[in-house]
Design an enzyme around this catalytic site. Structure first.
Site, short mmCIF file in Angstrom:
data_model
loop_
_atom_site.label_atom_id
_atom_site.label_comp_id
_atom_site.label_asym_id
_atom_site.label_seq_id
_atom_site.Cartn_x
_atom_site.Cartn_y
_atom_site.Cartn_z
N HIS A 19 2.07 4.61 -2.93
CA HIS A 19 2.13 5.91 -2.65
C HIS A 19 3.62 6.55 -3.04
O HIS A 19 3.47 7.49 -3.64
CB HIS A 19 1.60 6.24 -1.11
CG HIS A 19 0.49 6.20 -0.75
ND1 HIS A 19 -0.60 6.33 -1.61
CD2 HIS A 19 -0.11 5.77 0.22
CE1 HIS A 19 -1.82 6.24 -0.74
NE2 HIS A 19 -1.28 5.79 0.32
N HIS A 59 0.73 -1.04 -0.11
CA HIS A 59 -0.13 -0.02 0.06
C HIS A 59 0.94 1.38 0.09
O HIS A 59 0.73 2.15 -0.84
CB HIS A 59 -0.88 -0.03 1.36
CG HIS A 59 -1.85 1.17 1.39
ND1 HIS A 59 -3.20 0.99 1.08
CD2 HIS A 59 -1.84 2.56 1.56
CE1 HIS A 59 -3.78 2.08 1.16
NE2 HIS A 59 -2.93 2.81 1.54
N GLU A 60 1.73 1.35 0.95
CA GLU A 60 2.61 2.48 1.02
C GLU A 60 3.47 2.66 -0.31
O GLU A 60 3.94 3.67 -0.63
CB GLU A 60 3.32 2.45 2.29
CG GLU A 60 2.63 2.30 3.63
CD GLU A 60 1.40 3.34 3.67
OE1 GLU A 60 1.46 4.44 2.89
OE2 GLU A 60 0.33 3.28 4.22
#
Length: 256
Positions: free
Chosen positions: A139, A135-136
Site C-alpha cells: 500500500h 501487505h502494508e
C-alpha cells in the site's frame, strides 16, 4: 520521475500536526476504518515511552519483530529498496507504529500520515509480522508511485487491496492450507478477490454488492500488476528470486 520525487518528499516531510489535522478532517464525513485503530485518535491507555506501555503492551516485542522483518524478509527488503529508488525512503521510527488495535485487524496503512500501523496486540508470530509488513508496504509503495486517491476513489482502494493480497503471500498455498481453504482451479485468484473484498468492507461503509462490483471492475488489470516484484511471489523462495533480480537490475541494464 518528478512526480515520484515530489510524492517522496511529501511522504517523508509532512509534519505530524498537519497529518493529524488532515486525518481528523477526513474522519468527519466517514470513519475510513480509523475506529479499528483507537490509538490513531489518541485514546491509548499508556503514555508513549512510559513504564506502563513497556509492561502492559506488546510494543517492544512488536518493534523487535518489525526490525527482523525489515532485515531478513525478501518481500520487505525488495519493497523497501523499490520505495527508496522511487524517492520514498522508509524509516522505521517515522513510518511504522506499533499500536493496540481492534481484534479484527492486524495492520493498516494510514494514508493521511503516510504511516503503517502494526497491531501489536494481534501479531505474535514472526511469520505473521512478515506478511503484515509486506501487505502494508505494498500500500505504501502504491501511495508513493501513483496518484492514489484513497479517500475518494473507490477503484484506487480496491486496486491496491487486490495487489496487496496478491503479492504479499497472504494467499500462499501454505497460508490457505492453515486456514483449511482448499481449491484447485484459480484458487489463488479467488483468495485474492475474497481478501481484497474483506479489507474494503472493513474500512468503508458500503454494501457487499457495491464492493464486489468495484473489485470486479478493476480485478484483471490490478491482479496482473506485479510491480515491484515482476512476478507473483507465491512463496518465500519466489520472493528471494524476485529480490535477487531486483538487486541485479542495474547489472542487467549495463550489459545490454
Amino acid at each position: 520521475m518528478a512526480q515520484n520525487r515530489a510524492k517522496g518528499d511529501e511522504f517523508i516531510n509532512k509534519e505530524p500536526e498537519e497529518q493529524k489535522a488532515a486525518a481528523e478532517s477526513m474522519q468527519k464525513e466517514e470513519d475510513f476504518g480509523y475506529s479499528l485503530y483507537p490509538e490513531r485518535g489518541g485514546s491509548s491507555k499508556f503514555k508513549s515511552g512510559s513504564i506502563g506501555e513497556s509492561l502492559f503492551t506488546f510494543k517492544h516485542k512488536c518493534q523487535i519483530m518489525l526490525q527482523f522483518a525489515m532485515d531478513t524478509s525478501p518481500y520487505a527488503k525488495l519493497l523497501l529498496g523499490a520505495m527508496k529508488s522511487s524517492g520514498c525512503a522508509v524509516y522505521k521510527d517515522r513510518h511504522f507504529s506499533c499500536e493496540d488495535c481492534d481484534g479484527t485487524v492486524s495492520g493498516g496503512f494510514d494514508a493521511a500520515t503516510s504511516q503503517i500501523v502494526l497491531c501489536q496486540n494481534n501479531i505474535h508470530q514472526q511469520a505473521h509480522m512478515n506478511r503484515v509488513v509486506t501487505h502494508e508496504l505494498i500500500h505504501a509503495f502504491d501511495h508513493c508511485r501513483a496518484r492514489v486517491d484513497w479517500f475518494n476513489n473507490f477503484r484506487h482502494l480496491a486496486c491496491s487491496e487486490i495487489r496487496a493480497a496478491n503479492l504479499s503471500g497472504d494467499c500462499s498455498f501454505a497460508n490457505e492450507v492453515s486456514r483449511f481453504n482448499f481449491g484447485l482451479k484459480e484458487h489463488h485468484q479467488a483468495c485474492v478477490r475474497g481478501r481484497a473484498l474483506r479489507s474494503i468492507l472493513a474500512v468503508r461503509k458500503v454494501s457487499r454488492e457495491e464492493a464486489e462490483q468495484v473489485v470486479d471492475e478493476v480485478f484483471d488489470s490490478c491482479f496482473h500488476d506485479h510491480a515491484p516484484f515482476g512476478r507473483i511471489p507465491h512463496s518465500k523462495k519466489d520472493a528471494k528470486y524476485a529480490y535477487r533480480d531486483y538487486e541485479n537490475r542495474e547489472r542487467y541494464h549495463t550489459n545490454l
